[in-house]
Write a protein that holds these residues in place. Structure first.
Motif, short mmCIF file in Angstrom:
data_model
loop_
_atom_site.label_atom_id
_atom_site.label_comp_id
_atom_site.label_asym_id
_atom_site.label_seq_id
_atom_site.Cartn_x
_atom_site.Cartn_y
_atom_site.Cartn_z
N GLN A 119 7.46 89.86 66.06
CA GLN A 119 6.34 90.71 65.76
C GLN A 119 6.67 92.06 65.13
OE1 GLN A 119 3.48 91.41 68.82
NE2 GLN A 119 2.03 91.75 67.47
N CYS A 120 6.11 92.35 63.86
CA CYS A 120 6.61 93.37 62.95
C CYS A 120 8.06 93.35 62.81
CB CYS A 120 5.93 94.65 63.38
SG CYS A 120 4.35 94.62 63.47
N ASP A 121 8.89 94.40 63.24
CA ASP A 121 10.20 94.27 63.21
C ASP A 121 11.09 94.10 64.56
OD1 ASP A 121 10.39 95.11 60.43
OD2 ASP A 121 10.03 97.22 60.92
N ASP A 131 -3.02 91.19 60.94
CA ASP A 131 -2.32 92.01 60.77
C ASP A 131 -1.02 92.52 61.65
OD1 ASP A 131 -3.93 92.30 63.07
OD2 ASP A 131 -4.44 94.38 62.53
N SER A 132 -0.76 91.27 62.36
CA SER A 132 0.24 91.41 63.49
C SER A 132 1.65 90.95 62.85
CB SER A 132 -0.05 90.60 64.53
OG SER A 132 -0.26 89.22 64.19
N ASN A 133 1.90 90.40 61.69
CA ASN A 133 3.01 89.80 61.14
C ASN A 133 3.86 89.25 62.23
OD1 ASN A 133 4.96 89.37 59.35
ND2 ASN A 133 6.08 91.38 59.48
#
Length: 176
Positions: free
Chosen positions: A117-119, A83-85
């Motif tokens: 990580q995420c954006d 779930d960390s992208n």
């Protein structure tokens, strides 16, 4: 054990932890547990261009290669928290010897690396590591220190955004 093969192959897909990695091209020679050549994979979760040597003939395997890691999505490939992208990229040059990650020694250079990580995008400063055979503990410490630096930058960026900074201003804060 003494197979001498010239490989020129296109592999449609490989299953890795339940995920398909597609579009793999091999071009090289495989002789007695030694691969010399290139591996190119252009997949949305694993995009890499590898050129070099991996030799398992010696008591301690030899790794001498250049790899352009355009994108490895550690989350999608279930290497890191799903779930960390988390994605990584960068240029890696290695001249290493060792059976396990804990026993590797030699030289590794990383340039133009990014951790996403995420954006949030974090540029990792270029670095050279020269690891002597008996200094594996120092290598592990340097990796831990690099991880802490990324975490501090991420924390500073989050604090700046919480204080009302724009994304560009927060990125500058994280770089300083």
């Amino acid at each position: 054990n003494n197979m001498d093969t010239r490989l020129v192959s296109s592999i449609y897909s490989v299953d890795f932890k339940g995920k398909k990695v597609e579009n793999i091209e091999l071009n090289g020679e495989l002789f007695a547990k030694k691969f010399t050549g290139s591996i190119v994979c252009i997949d949305t979760n694993f995009d890499i261009d590898f050129n070099g040597l991996i030799d398992f003939n010696e008591e301690e395997p030899i790794y001498n290669f250049e790899a352009m890691v355009n994108n490895i999505n550690l989350s999608e490939l279930q290497i890191y928290k799903p779930d960390s992208n988390v994605k990584i990229s960068g240029q890696i040059n290695a001249d290493m010897v060792g059976k396990t990650l804990d026993s590797l020694y030699g030289k590794i250079t990383m340039q133009q690396a990014q951790y996403v990580q995420c954006d949030s995008i974090y540029d990792i400063p270029d670095f050279n590591l020269n690891i002597e055979q008996k200094s594996v503990d120092q290598f592990t410490k340097k990796l831990a220190d690099a991880k802490k630096s990324v975490e501090v930058a991420r924390s500073e960026k989050q604090k700046a955004i919480a204080a009302g900074a724009t994304a560009a201003e927060a990125y500058k804060v994280a770089q300083d």
